[in-house]
Design an enzyme around this catalytic site. Structure first.
Site, PDB file in Angstrom:
ATOM      1  N   GLY A  85       4.809 -30.976  57.431  1.00  0.00           N
ATOM      2  CA  GLY A  85       3.440 -30.497  58.274  1.00  0.00           C
ATOM      3  C   GLY A  85       2.110 -30.792  57.563  1.00  0.00           C
ATOM      4  O   GLY A  85       1.104 -31.095  58.364  1.00  0.00           O
ATOM      5  N   GLU A 123      11.394 -33.506  55.543  1.00  0.00           N
ATOM      6  CA  GLU A 123      12.270 -32.465  56.386  1.00  0.00           C
ATOM      7  C   GLU A 123      13.668 -32.706  55.994  1.00  0.00           C
ATOM      8  O   GLU A 123      14.422 -31.880  56.259  1.00  0.00           O
ATOM      9  CB  GLU A 123      11.634 -32.700  57.913  1.00  0.00           C
ATOM     10  CG  GLU A 123      10.321 -32.047  57.750  1.00  0.00           C
ATOM     11  CD  GLU A 123       9.130 -32.979  57.629  1.00  0.00           C
ATOM     12  OE1 GLU A 123       9.302 -33.964  57.049  1.00  0.00           O
ATOM     13  OE2 GLU A 123       8.063 -32.729  58.282  1.00  0.00           O
ATOM     14  N   ALA A 168       4.976 -26.888  56.489  1.00  0.00           N
ATOM     15  CA  ALA A 168       5.214 -25.820  57.302  1.00  0.00           C
ATOM     16  C   ALA A 168       5.803 -24.744  56.661  1.00  0.00           C
ATOM     17  O   ALA A 168       6.594 -25.292  55.383  1.00  0.00           O
ATOM     18  CB  ALA A 168       5.993 -26.270  58.540  1.00  0.00           C
ATOM     19  N   GLU A 218       1.700 -34.236  58.360  1.00  0.00           N
ATOM     20  CA  GLU A 218       1.343 -34.582  60.033  1.00  0.00           C
ATOM     21  C   GLU A 218       0.030 -33.997  60.327  1.00  0.00           C
ATOM     22  O   GLU A 218      -0.770 -34.557  61.162  1.00  0.00           O
ATOM     23  CB  GLU A 218       2.450 -33.549  60.588  1.00  0.00           C
ATOM     24  CG  GLU A 218       3.714 -34.430  60.441  1.00  0.00           C
ATOM     25  CD  GLU A 218       4.966 -33.532  60.922  1.00  0.00           C
ATOM     26  OE1 GLU A 218       4.964 -32.047  60.285  1.00  0.00           O
ATOM     27  OE2 GLU A 218       5.729 -34.058  61.675  1.00  0.00           O
TER      28      GLU A 218
HETATM   29  C1  HXC Z   1       6.523 -22.318  51.916  1.00  0.00           C
HETATM   30  C2  HXC Z   1       6.172 -22.921  49.983  1.00  0.00           C
HETATM   31  C3  HXC Z   1       6.125 -24.339  50.742  1.00  0.00           C
HETATM   32  C4  HXC Z   1       6.505 -24.570  51.896  1.00  0.00           C
HETATM   33  C5  HXC Z   1       5.668 -24.585  48.418  1.00  0.00           C
HETATM   34  N1  HXC Z   1       6.030 -23.398  48.797  1.00  0.00           N
HETATM   35  N2  HXC Z   1       6.076 -25.524  49.616  1.00  0.00           N
HETATM   36  N3  HXC Z   1       6.465 -21.899  50.654  1.00  0.00           N
HETATM   37  N4  HXC Z   1       6.848 -23.485  52.599  1.00  0.00           N
HETATM   38  N5  HXC Z   1       6.626 -25.945  52.459  1.00  0.00           N
HETATM   39  C6  HXC Z   1       5.827 -22.201  47.574  1.00  0.00           C
HETATM   40  C7  HXC Z   1       6.789 -22.157  46.846  1.00  0.00           C
HETATM   41  O1  HXC Z   1       7.990 -21.609  47.276  1.00  0.00           O
HETATM   42  C8  HXC Z   1       6.228 -21.397  45.616  1.00  0.00           C
HETATM   43  O2  HXC Z   1       6.272 -20.033  45.996  1.00  0.00           O
HETATM   44  C9  HXC Z   1       4.839 -21.911  45.474  1.00  0.00           C
HETATM   45  O3  HXC Z   1       4.509 -22.270  47.079  1.00  0.00           O
HETATM   46  C10 HXC Z   1       4.528 -23.000  44.605  1.00  0.00           C
HETATM   47  O4  HXC Z   1       5.450 -24.206  44.969  1.00  0.00           O
HETATM   48  P1  HXC Z   1       6.712 -24.596  43.617  1.00  0.00           P
HETATM   49  O5  HXC Z   1       7.557 -25.294  44.342  1.00  0.00           O
HETATM   50  O6  HXC Z   1       6.643 -23.766  42.404  1.00  0.00           O
HETATM   51  O7  HXC Z   1       5.699 -25.699  43.074  1.00  0.00           O
HETATM   52  P2  HXC Z   1       6.163 -26.975  42.298  1.00  0.00           P
HETATM   53  O8  HXC Z   1       7.396 -26.670  41.429  1.00  0.00           O
HETATM   54  O9  HXC Z   1       4.932 -27.794  41.714  1.00  0.00           O
HETATM   55  O10 HXC Z   1       6.387 -27.886  43.710  1.00  0.00           O
HETATM   56  C11 HXC Z   1       5.629 -28.461  44.451  1.00  0.00           C
HETATM   57  C12 HXC Z   1       6.281 -28.991  45.804  1.00  0.00           C
HETATM   58  C13 HXC Z   1       7.464 -28.111  46.182  1.00  0.00           C
HETATM   59  C14 HXC Z   1       7.097 -30.498  45.209  1.00  0.00           C
HETATM   60  C15 HXC Z   1       5.068 -29.398  46.680  1.00  0.00           C
HETATM   61  O11 HXC Z   1       6.790 -26.750  46.281  1.00  0.00           O
HETATM   62  C16 HXC Z   1       7.947 -28.554  47.637  1.00  0.00           C
HETATM   63  O12 HXC Z   1       8.832 -29.324  47.564  1.00  0.00           O
HETATM   64  N6  HXC Z   1       7.511 -27.803  48.557  1.00  0.00           N
HETATM   65  C17 HXC Z   1       8.163 -28.038  49.813  1.00  0.00           C
HETATM   66  C18 HXC Z   1       7.958 -29.299  50.541  1.00  0.00           C
HETATM   67  C19 HXC Z   1       8.441 -29.586  51.655  1.00  0.00           C
HETATM   68  O13 HXC Z   1       9.615 -29.557  51.906  1.00  0.00           O
HETATM   69  N7  HXC Z   1       7.791 -29.601  52.916  1.00  0.00           N
HETATM   70  C20 HXC Z   1       8.393 -29.801  54.260  1.00  0.00           C
HETATM   71  C21 HXC Z   1       8.519 -28.241  54.934  1.00  0.00           C
HETATM   72  S1  HXC Z   1       9.084 -28.571  56.407  1.00  0.00           S
HETATM   73  P3  HXC Z   1       6.733 -18.799  44.824  1.00  0.00           P
HETATM   74  O14 HXC Z   1       6.830 -17.530  45.624  1.00  0.00           O
HETATM   75  O15 HXC Z   1       8.118 -19.433  44.530  1.00  0.00           O
HETATM   76  O16 HXC Z   1       5.750 -19.035  43.786  1.00  0.00           O
HETATM   77  C22 HXC Z   1       7.992 -29.091  57.604  1.00  0.00           C
HETATM   78  C23 HXC Z   1       8.390 -29.192  58.909  1.00  0.00           C
HETATM   79  C24 HXC Z   1       7.084 -29.429  59.772  1.00  0.00           C
HETATM   80  O17 HXC Z   1       6.691 -29.075  56.844  1.00  0.00           O
HETATM   81  C25 HXC Z   1       7.454 -29.333  61.336  1.00  0.00           C
HETATM   82  C26 HXC Z   1       7.774 -27.889  61.629  1.00  0.00           C
HETATM   83  C27 HXC Z   1       8.008 -27.876  63.103  1.00  0.00           C
END
Ligand code: HXC
Length: 261
Positions: free
Chosen positions: A112, A135, A67, A115
């Site tokens: 997400g 998360e 998400a 999921e």
């Molecule tokens: C918003 C995101 C994102 C996310 C990546 N990006 N994941 N933006 N939400 N979930 C964005 C980054 O900020 C970045 O933007 C661009 O995408 C590229 O990502 P990088 O981090 O620079 O890439 P990399 O270093 O290769 O790392 C890849 C990654 C990392 C390991 C996947 O992006 C990451 O950890 N993402 C978050 C994963 C996560 O925690 N997901 C769960 C979210 S909570 P910029 O602008 O900086 O270029 C969830 C809850 C669900 O899903 C339920 C809700 C009710």
């Protein structure tokens, strides 16, 4: 098929392909993506030509990295609960489409994203794909069905390990624990998913959709009631042209031409 901002939706013969299309943000799910996904599912649900769906992410890096954290960051309690419920409603609608949905997981499937893949019937992963529920590292928990679908798919023990540690796992490990059906070369994920969708589309649409209903509804029933549901659906197929055509074609030693009627 239909124009969207954050996803694309197209059809090739009997197969619909939905692509989450925010590659700059690794296809993170914001409210707009969820709403457009919901519209695409509604559109597919009433299109009788479509017999299977492939769901994937744009770009080579991610299926969906979760998400959208930037959108979620400032939410209050009510807004966060509503966001979780919105995702749950849409994922359940996808899960309950009468036709099969295959996730073609071409990269990160996190939070997400994992999921969303789990709300699909079948998951095909590229060898470089990574799965996880990170998360707890963000001070939150899974909220688009992860606590429920992961436990149902891989068992509560492994689900708890993944959900408590936030650890990312490889496609091979995801295959070992039963989270994915198949691991293929990364460049072939979509092709493999389409191939499987075509195989399904060549079978009786009613046989396939009744099977999906028996499995999806049956898992929430005790065995006795689930078996009577199966018998009821099995019997109902004997009022359809698909059954007449399928069995006649076998006896006449020819390929069946199913109409889904
Ligand atoms: C918003 C995101 C994102 C996310 C990546 N990006 N994941 N933006 N939400 N979930 C964005 C980054 O900020 C970045 O933007 C661009 O995408 C590229 O990502 P990088 O981090 O620079 O890439 P990399 O270093 O290769 O790392 C890849 C990654 C990392 C390991 C996947 O992006 C990451 O950890 N993402 C978050 C994963 C996560 O925690 N997901 C769960 C979210 S909570 P910029 O602008 O900086 O270029 C969830 C809850 C669900 O899903 C339920 C809700 C009710």
């Amino acid at each position: 098929m239909k124009e969207f901002n954050t996803i694309t939706c197209s059809a090739e013969e009997n197969i619909a392909i939905i692509t989450i299309n925010r590659p700059k943000y690794l296809n993170a799910l914001n409210t707009e993506v969820l709403q457009e996904l919901s519209e695409a599912v509604d559109f597919i649900a009433v299109n009788k030509e479509i017999r299977a769906v492939v769901l994937t992410g744009a770009g080579e890096k991610a299926f969906v990295a979760g998400a959208d954290i930037a959108e979620m960051q400032s939410k209050n309690v009510l807004e966060a609960r509503e966001f979780s419920s919105l995702g749950n409603r849409i994922f359940s609608k996808l899960e309950n489409l009468s036709i099969p949905v295959i996730a073609a997981v071409n990269g990160f499937a996190l939070g997400g994203g994992c999921e969303l893949a789990m709300a699909c019937d079948i998951r095909i992963a590229g060898s470089k794909a990574k799965f996880g529920q990170p998360e707890v590292g963000l001070g939150i928990m899974a909220g688009f069905g992860g606590t429920q679908r992961l436990a149902r798919l891989v068992g509560a023990g492994i689900a708890k390990e993944l959900l408590y540690t936030g650890e990312m796992i490889s496609a091979d490990r995801a295959y070992e624990i039963g989270l994915v059906n198949k691991v293929v070369n990364s460049v072939e994920v979509q092709e493999e998913a389409i191939k499987m969708a075509q195989m399904i589309a060549s079978k009786s649409p009613l046989g396939v959709s009744f099977t999906k209903k028996a499995i999806n509804d049956g898992v929430n029933l005790d065995l006795e009631r689930a078996l009577s549901l199966e018998a009821e659906l099995f019997g109902a197929l004997f009022s359809t042209d698909d059954q007449t055509e399928g069995m006649t074609a076998f006896l006449e030693k020819r390929q069946a031409a199913f109409k889904g009627e």
